[in-house]
Design an enzyme around this catalytic site. Sequence first.
Site, short mmCIF file in Angstrom:
data_model
loop_
_atom_site.label_atom_id
_atom_site.label_comp_id
_atom_site.label_asym_id
_atom_site.label_seq_id
_atom_site.Cartn_x
_atom_site.Cartn_y
_atom_site.Cartn_z
N ASP A 88 -54.67 -20.04 18.00
CA ASP A 88 -53.62 -20.44 18.94
C ASP A 88 -53.20 -19.29 19.85
OD1 ASP A 88 -53.75 -22.95 17.90
OD2 ASP A 88 -51.85 -22.87 16.82
N ARG A 93 -53.13 -17.10 25.32
CA ARG A 93 -53.60 -16.07 26.26
C ARG A 93 -54.29 -16.74 27.45
NH1 ARG A 93 -58.39 -13.07 25.98
NH2 ARG A 93 -58.68 -13.61 23.79
N ALA A 227 -31.67 -16.57 11.89
CA ALA A 227 -30.77 -15.90 10.94
C ALA A 227 -29.34 -15.79 11.50
CB ALA A 227 -31.31 -14.51 10.59
N GLN A 263 -45.14 -12.93 23.67
CA GLN A 263 -45.34 -11.68 24.38
C GLN A 263 -44.02 -11.19 24.97
OE1 GLN A 263 -48.55 -10.10 24.61
NE2 GLN A 263 -48.89 -11.65 23.03
#
EC number: 2.7.1.23
Length: 307
Positions: A88, A93, A227, A263
């Site tokens: 994936d 990309r 969190a 990214q």
Amino acid sequence: MAKSSMSKMSSPKSRTSKLVLPEGSAIALVYRLETAQAVSLAKKVADHLKEKNFKVLTGPEQKLIPGTKAAKTKDLNDVKLIIVLGGDGTYLRAVRMLEGRNVPILGFNMGSLGFLTAHSAESTFAIIEKTLAGKMVLRPRSMLVAKINRKGKTRGEYHALNDVVIERGSMSQLINTAIYSEKFLVSEVKADGFIVASPSGSTAYNLAAGGPILHPESPVFVVTPVAPHSLTSRPLIFPDDRELSFKLDAKKTQKAHFIVDGQKMTEITPDDEVVLTRSCYDHWMVREPDHNYFHLLREKLKFGDRS
């Protein structure tokens, strides 16, 4: 920064269409970097396509596959299909590589999970033959567009297939963020970060953070705190025709990382406003006509498995 040149959203009545590739069309190959198995398969696929009289290119920023042309960014304007050989991450990309161009992607899984690269490596040539014969369909996936505004100007625009993440990164303190929907305050949350996921991305970082699984054609996106420092902070699902915005609390948070499809793109500060909407352009996946998303869930995630 992505270009806005992908095909616009299809209407609900035309959610799939046939993929037709005229002989001589340009096809680009994107393979998993530094993986001998993927490189070997890429060479075989390139030879097979050339025998069928297709023009074969090696995707940008990759080692050239023998017998193919190295694709420059401008060459992607003429590409009719991208074949991905990898996981994936390789698929995402390829999506970034397209920079918004209207090019469907056919993915073969050579990674560990393979939600986007749904076809097995073993079926590569059989699926390619079906694709060339016009027996595959295109299925649309919604995308997110994120704009980072500062002092009335847009300093960045990004398109994401899976998700956009605002997180503290390596900083020790939690980030304090105000979330708005259509300019109305939704909540002020203290957390490690926030994930805004498309239906495609709901089974990625969103799922790992406790968010819900969304059907890939649902007209929604989900905001999931990572969190959170509160038991009342829970994932929220929004219609994808709404505008969401995020702003850091200047008194408690100095900066945060801004991440698109895994990214890191930049850092944001309290001077920035992150505005998120559904992109007016869809991404197109190549699938078999009888592709079953629920079978994919059971196969990849053992969804509903009680053993």
